[in-house]
Design a protein around this motif. Structure first.
Motif, PDB file in Angstrom:
ATOM      1  N   LEU A  16       0.825  -1.209   0.000  1.00  0.00           N
ATOM      2  CA  LEU A  16       0.000   0.000   0.000  1.00  0.00           C
ATOM      3  C   LEU A  16       0.863   1.265   0.000  1.00  0.00           C
ATOM      4  CD1 LEU A  16      -2.884  -1.091   2.404  1.00  0.00           C
ATOM      5  CD2 LEU A  16      -2.733  -1.282  -0.086  1.00  0.00           C
ATOM      6  N   ASN A  17       1.522   1.477  -1.139  1.00  0.00           N
ATOM      7  CA  ASN A  17       2.326   2.674  -1.345  1.00  0.00           C
ATOM      8  C   ASN A  17       1.463   3.792  -1.899  1.00  0.00           C
ATOM      9  OD1 ASN A  17       4.982   2.167  -0.525  1.00  0.00           O
ATOM     10  ND2 ASN A  17       5.426   0.999  -2.376  1.00  0.00           N
ATOM     11  N   ALA A  18       1.562   4.971  -1.310  1.00  0.00           N
ATOM     12  CA  ALA A  18       0.902   6.143  -1.889  1.00  0.00           C
ATOM     13  C   ALA A  18       1.788   6.689  -3.010  1.00  0.00           C
ATOM     14  CB  ALA A  18       0.680   7.204  -0.819  1.00  0.00           C
ATOM     15  N   LYS A  19       1.199   7.006  -4.152  1.00  0.00           N
ATOM     16  CA  LYS A  19       1.993   7.435  -5.314  1.00  0.00           C
ATOM     17  C   LYS A  19       2.707   8.757  -5.074  1.00  0.00           C
ATOM     18  CE  LYS A  19      -0.882   5.010  -8.708  1.00  0.00           C
ATOM     19  NZ  LYS A  19      -1.786   5.146  -9.882  1.00  0.00           N
ATOM     20  N   GLY A  20       2.062   9.660  -4.334  1.00  0.00           N
ATOM     21  CA  GLY A  20       2.660  10.982  -4.192  1.00  0.00           C
ATOM     22  C   GLY A  20       3.181  11.303  -2.814  1.00  0.00           C
ATOM     23  N   ALA A  21       3.334  10.290  -1.956  1.00  0.00           N
ATOM     24  CA  ALA A  21       3.761  10.590  -0.584  1.00  0.00           C
ATOM     25  C   ALA A  21       4.581   9.437  -0.018  1.00  0.00           C
ATOM     26  CB  ALA A  21       2.546  10.849   0.309  1.00  0.00           C
ATOM     27  N   THR A  22       5.547   9.789   0.826  1.00  0.00           N
ATOM     28  CA  THR A  22       6.342   8.809   1.576  1.00  0.00           C
ATOM     29  C   THR A  22       6.399   9.278   3.012  1.00  0.00           C
ATOM     30  OG1 THR A  22       7.695   8.310  -0.361  1.00  0.00           O
ATOM     31  CG2 THR A  22       8.579   7.660   1.782  1.00  0.00           C
ATOM     32  N   TYR A  23       6.139   8.380   3.948  1.00  0.00           N
ATOM     33  CA  TYR A  23       6.020   8.774   5.350  1.00  0.00           C
ATOM     34  C   TYR A  23       7.263   9.522   5.817  1.00  0.00           C
ATOM     35  CZ  TYR A  23       5.734   8.600  10.394  1.00  0.00           C
ATOM     36  OH  TYR A  23       5.717   8.965  11.698  1.00  0.00           O
ATOM     37  N   ALA A  24       7.035  10.687   6.397  1.00  0.00           N
ATOM     38  CA  ALA A  24       8.066  11.536   7.005  1.00  0.00           C
ATOM     39  C   ALA A  24       9.067  12.093   5.990  1.00  0.00           C
ATOM     40  CB  ALA A  24       8.812  10.789   8.113  1.00  0.00           C
ATOM     41  N   GLN A  25       8.838  11.883   4.686  1.00  0.00           N
ATOM     42  CA  GLN A  25       9.777  12.345   3.669  1.00  0.00           C
ATOM     43  C   GLN A  25       9.141  13.335   2.706  1.00  0.00           C
ATOM     44  OE1 GLN A  25      12.976  11.437   3.884  1.00  0.00           O
ATOM     45  NE2 GLN A  25      12.490  10.155   5.652  1.00  0.00           N
ATOM     46  N   ALA A  26       7.988  12.944   2.135  1.00  0.00           N
ATOM     47  CA  ALA A  26       7.341  13.797   1.137  1.00  0.00           C
ATOM     48  C   ALA A  26       5.842  13.582   1.194  1.00  0.00           C
ATOM     49  CB  ALA A  26       7.873  13.465  -0.262  1.00  0.00           C
ATOM     50  N   ALA A  27       5.069  14.627   0.824  1.00  0.00           N
ATOM     51  CA  ALA A  27       3.613  14.528   0.868  1.00  0.00           C
ATOM     52  C   ALA A  27       3.001  15.245  -0.327  1.00  0.00           C
ATOM     53  CB  ALA A  27       3.081  15.132   2.158  1.00  0.00           C
ATOM     54  N   ASP A  28       1.823  14.757  -0.751  1.00  0.00           N
ATOM     55  CA  ASP A  28       1.108  15.428  -1.825  1.00  0.00           C
ATOM     56  C   ASP A  28      -0.100  16.183  -1.278  1.00  0.00           C
ATOM     57  OD1 ASP A  28      -0.367  13.248  -1.158  1.00  0.00           O
ATOM     58  OD2 ASP A  28      -0.549  12.436  -3.195  1.00  0.00           O
ATOM     59  N   TRP A  29      -0.027  16.612  -0.018  1.00  0.00           N
ATOM     60  CA  TRP A  29      -1.039  17.475   0.577  1.00  0.00           C
ATOM     61  C   TRP A  29      -0.350  18.713   1.166  1.00  0.00           C
ATOM     62  CZ3 TRP A  29      -0.308  12.445   2.626  1.00  0.00           C
ATOM     63  CH2 TRP A  29       0.465  12.381   3.787  1.00  0.00           C
ATOM     64  N   GLY A  30      -1.109  19.718   1.454  1.00  0.00           N
ATOM     65  CA  GLY A  30      -0.537  20.963   1.950  1.00  0.00           C
ATOM     66  C   GLY A  30      -0.550  21.061   3.461  1.00  0.00           C
ATOM     67  N   VAL A  31       0.151  22.100   3.959  1.00  0.00           N
ATOM     68  CA  VAL A  31       0.243  22.326   5.403  1.00  0.00           C
ATOM     69  C   VAL A  31      -1.133  22.573   6.000  1.00  0.00           C
ATOM     70  CG1 VAL A  31       1.127  23.876   7.173  1.00  0.00           C
ATOM     71  CG2 VAL A  31       2.608  23.173   5.287  1.00  0.00           C
ATOM     72  N   ALA A  32      -1.980  23.336   5.305  1.00  0.00           N
ATOM     73  CA  ALA A  32      -3.309  23.639   5.829  1.00  0.00           C
ATOM     74  C   ALA A  32      -4.137  22.360   5.991  1.00  0.00           C
ATOM     75  CB  ALA A  32      -4.029  24.620   4.892  1.00  0.00           C
ATOM     76  N   GLU A  33      -3.996  21.451   5.038  1.00  0.00           N
ATOM     77  CA  GLU A  33      -4.719  20.177   5.139  1.00  0.00           C
ATOM     78  C   GLU A  33      -4.232  19.375   6.336  1.00  0.00           C
ATOM     79  OE1 GLU A  33      -5.708  18.684   0.721  1.00  0.00           O
ATOM     80  OE2 GLU A  33      -3.626  19.356   0.993  1.00  0.00           O
ATOM     81  N   ALA A  34      -2.927  19.368   6.558  1.00  0.00           N
ATOM     82  CA  ALA A  34      -2.375  18.643   7.705  1.00  0.00           C
ATOM     83  C   ALA A  34      -2.891  19.234   9.016  1.00  0.00           C
ATOM     84  CB  ALA A  34      -0.841  18.695   7.663  1.00  0.00           C
ATOM     85  N   GLU A  35      -2.880  20.570   9.111  1.00  0.00           N
ATOM     86  CA  GLU A  35      -3.344  21.217  10.347  1.00  0.00           C
ATOM     87  C   GLU A  35      -4.835  20.976  10.576  1.00  0.00           C
ATOM     88  OE1 GLU A  35      -2.120  25.219   9.655  1.00  0.00           O
ATOM     89  OE2 GLU A  35      -0.125  24.910  10.547  1.00  0.00           O
ATOM     90  N   GLY A  36      -5.619  20.998   9.487  1.00  0.00           N
ATOM     91  CA  GLY A  36      -7.050  20.722   9.615  1.00  0.00           C
ATOM     92  C   GLY A  36      -7.310  19.289  10.062  1.00  0.00           C
ATOM     93  N   PHE A  37      -6.541  18.359   9.527  1.00  0.00           N
ATOM     94  CA  PHE A  37      -6.695  16.958   9.932  1.00  0.00           C
ATOM     95  C   PHE A  37      -6.411  16.804  11.420  1.00  0.00           C
ATOM     96  CE2 PHE A  37      -4.322  13.057  10.926  1.00  0.00           C
ATOM     97  CZ  PHE A  37      -5.320  12.116  10.737  1.00  0.00           C
ATOM     98  N   ILE A  38      -5.315  17.408  11.874  1.00  0.00           N
ATOM     99  CA  ILE A  38      -4.942  17.295  13.295  1.00  0.00           C
ATOM    100  C   ILE A  38      -6.040  17.879  14.180  1.00  0.00           C
ATOM    101  CG2 ILE A  38      -3.295  18.044  15.056  1.00  0.00           C
ATOM    102  CD1 ILE A  38      -1.171  18.043  12.769  1.00  0.00           C
ATOM    103  N   LYS A  39      -6.599  19.010  13.770  1.00  0.00           N
ATOM    104  CA  LYS A  39      -7.637  19.668  14.575  1.00  0.00           C
ATOM    105  C   LYS A  39      -8.866  18.772  14.722  1.00  0.00           C
ATOM    106  CE  LYS A  39     -10.545  23.789  14.791  1.00  0.00           C
ATOM    107  NZ  LYS A  39     -10.858  25.111  14.181  1.00  0.00           N
ATOM    108  N   LEU A  40      -9.344  18.221  13.619  1.00  0.00           N
ATOM    109  CA  LEU A  40     -10.544  17.390  13.670  1.00  0.00           C
ATOM    110  C   LEU A  40     -10.260  16.035  14.323  1.00  0.00           C
ATOM    111  CD1 LEU A  40     -12.064  18.136  10.155  1.00  0.00           C
ATOM    112  CD2 LEU A  40     -12.730  19.098  12.356  1.00  0.00           C
ATOM    113  N   PHE A  41      -9.097  15.454  14.029  1.00  0.00           N
ATOM    114  CA  PHE A  41      -8.752  14.134  14.561  1.00  0.00           C
ATOM    115  C   PHE A  41      -8.675  14.169  16.084  1.00  0.00           C
ATOM    116  CE2 PHE A  41      -5.541  10.752  15.470  1.00  0.00           C
ATOM    117  CZ  PHE A  41      -6.276   9.672  15.008  1.00  0.00           C
ATOM    118  N   GLY A  42      -8.175  15.280  16.625  1.00  0.00           N
ATOM    119  CA  GLY A  42      -8.013  15.371  18.078  1.00  0.00           C
ATOM    120  C   GLY A  42      -9.084  16.168  18.776  1.00  0.00           C
ATOM    121  N   MET A  43     -10.191  16.464  18.073  1.00  0.00           N
ATOM    122  CA  MET A  43     -11.212  17.366  18.604  1.00  0.00           C
ATOM    123  C   MET A  43     -11.707  16.943  19.984  1.00  0.00           C
ATOM    124  SD  MET A  43     -13.024  20.112  18.072  1.00  0.00           S
ATOM    125  CE  MET A  43     -13.020  20.413  16.299  1.00  0.00           C
TER     126      MET A  43
END
Length: 401
Positions: free
Chosen positions: A359-386
Motif C-alpha cells: 500500500l504505497n501512496a503514489k505521491g507521498a512517503t512517510y516523514a519524507q514527502a507529501a502530496d497534501w498541503g500544510v493547511a490540510e495537515a493542520e485541519g486533519f490534526i484539529k478534527l482528529f483530536g477534537m
C-alpha cells in the motif's frame, strides 16, 4: 457388534501397554501410527515392529505431513499469533492423529477408538473432544482407567508388559520431549520447578557457540497467505516446513521458555522450539503489514487470538473456529509476494518485501514527502483530536462542574 478397536499408537510405554490391556478385555486391536514428522526411518520401523510383537490385528502407518500443513499450518500462519502470544501450538498434530484413527475405524466398520492419554494433561481433552465432534464413537482410555486404582502408573505399565513377556525399551530421559513437524517441546526436571534449564535441555536449536558465522538468507513466496515457494522454487508445504526447521535451527531461531495456562487449569512450563514456524510467521507478518489496511491489521489479531485459544483447548471442530477461519481466509486475498528473511542467530528479520499489493501512496512517503498541503495537515490534526482537545479545554486546571 464388532469387537474391533482402533488405537492411536506411538510405540511408547503408554500405547504399548494399551495393546495387551485391550486384548485381555476382548478387543481386536488395530493400531494406527500417524507420522507427523517426529520420527526418523529407524524409529518408524521400530514402531511397526513393536505393534507386530504386541500382537495387534493390523497396523497402518499414515503420512501426516500433508494433513498437518493443510489442516493446521495454513490457518495458523494466517492467524499469526501464538497461544498467550508465545506458544506456537506444537501439539496440534493430535487432531490429525484423531482423523487418521477415525478413518481406520470407518474402514473396519467399528465405532470404538482408544488412545494412550493420561488423565493429567491437555491431550486427553483434545483427543476426546475431536472424536466427539466427528461422530458417535466409543472412546476407551486405558491409562485413565488404571489411574483410578494405581498412583505409580508408569511403573505399573512397565511391570504389566514385562509380566506378559514384552520388553520395555530403556529410554530414561531427564525430560519429556515431544517432536513433530511443527517443532519440539520439552518439560520435566528443573523446567517444571521454574528453574533455569540445565545443560541437558537441548533440542533442535543450536546453542550460540555453534551458530554459523555467515548470516542465513532465504526467500519465501506467498499466494493468498500460503507459503508456496522457497528461494524461488515451488515446494510442498510440509516439505518446506521441514527444510526451514533444519535451516533455522542451526542458528538457534525459534526457541522459547514460557509458562502457559493449560486447559485443565494448571500452570504448564515448557521449552519449545519451532524454527520453521517462527520463520514462516515472521515472513507472513511482514507481508501482511505491507499489504493489509490499517483496520485489518488492527482487528485481525483479535480474531487470531480466539482461533488459537479454540485450537489449544480442544475445540478444533467447533463451528466458531470454522467461522473465524472464513474471516482469516478472506483477509489473505492480497497477501501475495515474496519476503526475504535474514538471521545472524537467535532471531529472524524480514529484510525485504516484494509485492504488487504493497500500500504505497503514489505521491507521498512517510516523514519524507507529501502530496497534501500544510493547511490540510493542520485541519486533519484539529478534527482528529477534537474530542481530546475539548476535554482538556473544559477541564484544564481541574475545572469544577
Amino acid at each position: 457388534m464388532s469387537k474391533d478397536i482402533v488405537l492411536a499408537f506411538s510405540g511408547g510405554l503408554d500405547t504399548s501397554f494399551c495393546v495387551p490391556y485391550l486384548k485381555e478385555r476382548g478387543w481386536n486391536v488395530h493400531t494406527v501410527f500417524a507420522d507427523t514428522g517426529g520420527v526418523d526411518a529407524e524409529e518408524r520401523a521400530f514402531i511397526e515392529q513393536r505393534a507386530a510383537e504386541l500382537g495387534v490385528a493390523s497396523h497402518v502407518t499414515v503420512d501426516g505431513g500433508p494433513a498437518i500443513w493443510e489442516g493446521f499450518v495454513k490457518p495458523f500462519v494466517w492467524a499469526g499469533e501464538g497461544y498467550q502470544s508465545q506458544y506456537p501450538l506444537l501439539v496440534s498434530d493430535r487432531y490429525l492423529i484423531v482423523d487418521a484413527a477415525l478413518k481406520r475405524c470407518d474402514e473396519l466398520g467399528t465405532k470404538a477408538i482408544a488412545h494412550g492419554c493420561t488423565g493429567m494433561g491437555n491431550d486427553q481433552v483434545r483427543f476426546d473432544l475431536a472424536v466427539k465432534a466427528l461422530g458417535d464413537y466409543e472412546i476407551v482410555a486405558p491409562i485413565r482407567e488404571i489411574q483410578k486404582e494405581h498412583t505409580e502408573v508408569r511403573a505399573y505399565e512397565q511391570k504389566y508388559l514385562e509380566d506378559r513377556g514384552f520388553g520395555v525399551r530403556a529410554k530414561q530421559k531427564a525430560y519429556t520431549i515431544n517432536e513433530n513437524l511443527l517443532g519440539l517441546t520439552m518439560s520435566g526436571g528443573e523446567i517444571d520447578r521454574w528453574q533455569a534449564p540445565g545443560e541437558g535441555a537441548v533440542g533442535w536449536c543450536k546453542p550460540r557457540a555453534e551458530w554459523p558465522t555467515q548470516p542465513l538468507r532465504v526467500k519465501i513466496g506467498f499466494h493468498n497467505g500460503e507459503a508456496v515457494t522457497l528461494d524461488g522454487q515451488k515446494i510442498a508445504g510440509h516439505t518446506m516446513l521441514a527444510k526451514l526447521n533444519g535451516l533455522f535451527a542451526q542458528y538457534g531461531v525459534g526457541r522459547g521458555l514460557y509458562t502457559g495456562d493449560t486447559t485443565i487449569g494448571l500452570k504448564g512450563r515448557i521449552i519449545f522450539e519451532a524454527p520453521g514456524l517462527t520463520a514462516l510467521l515472521a515472513a507472513h507478518r511482514a507481508l501482511e503489514e505491507a499489504v493489509l489496511s490499517k483496520q485489518q491489521n488492527r482487528f485481525k489479531p483479535d480474531v487470531a487470538r480466539k482461533w488459537v485459544e479454540l485450537v489449544y483447548e480442544g475445540f478444533f471442530h467447533d463451528p466458531l473456529k470454522t467461522d473465524l477461519e472464513a474471516f482469516l481466509q478472506s483477509s489473505q486475498s492480497t497477501v501475495n509476494g515474496e519476503v526475504t528473511l535474514e538471521t545472524q542467530g537467535g532471531t529472524v528479520t524480514a529484510v525485504a518485501i516484494e509485492s504488487k499489493h504493497i500500500l504505497n501512496a503514489k505521491g507521498a512517503t512517510y516523514a519524507q514527502a507529501a502530496d497534501w498541503g500544510v493547511a490540510e495537515a493542520e485541519g486533519f490534526i484539529k478534527l482528529f483530536g477534537m474530542s481530546s482537545t475539548l476535554w482538556a479545554e473544559v477541564n484544564r486546571g481541574g475545572g469544577k462542574g
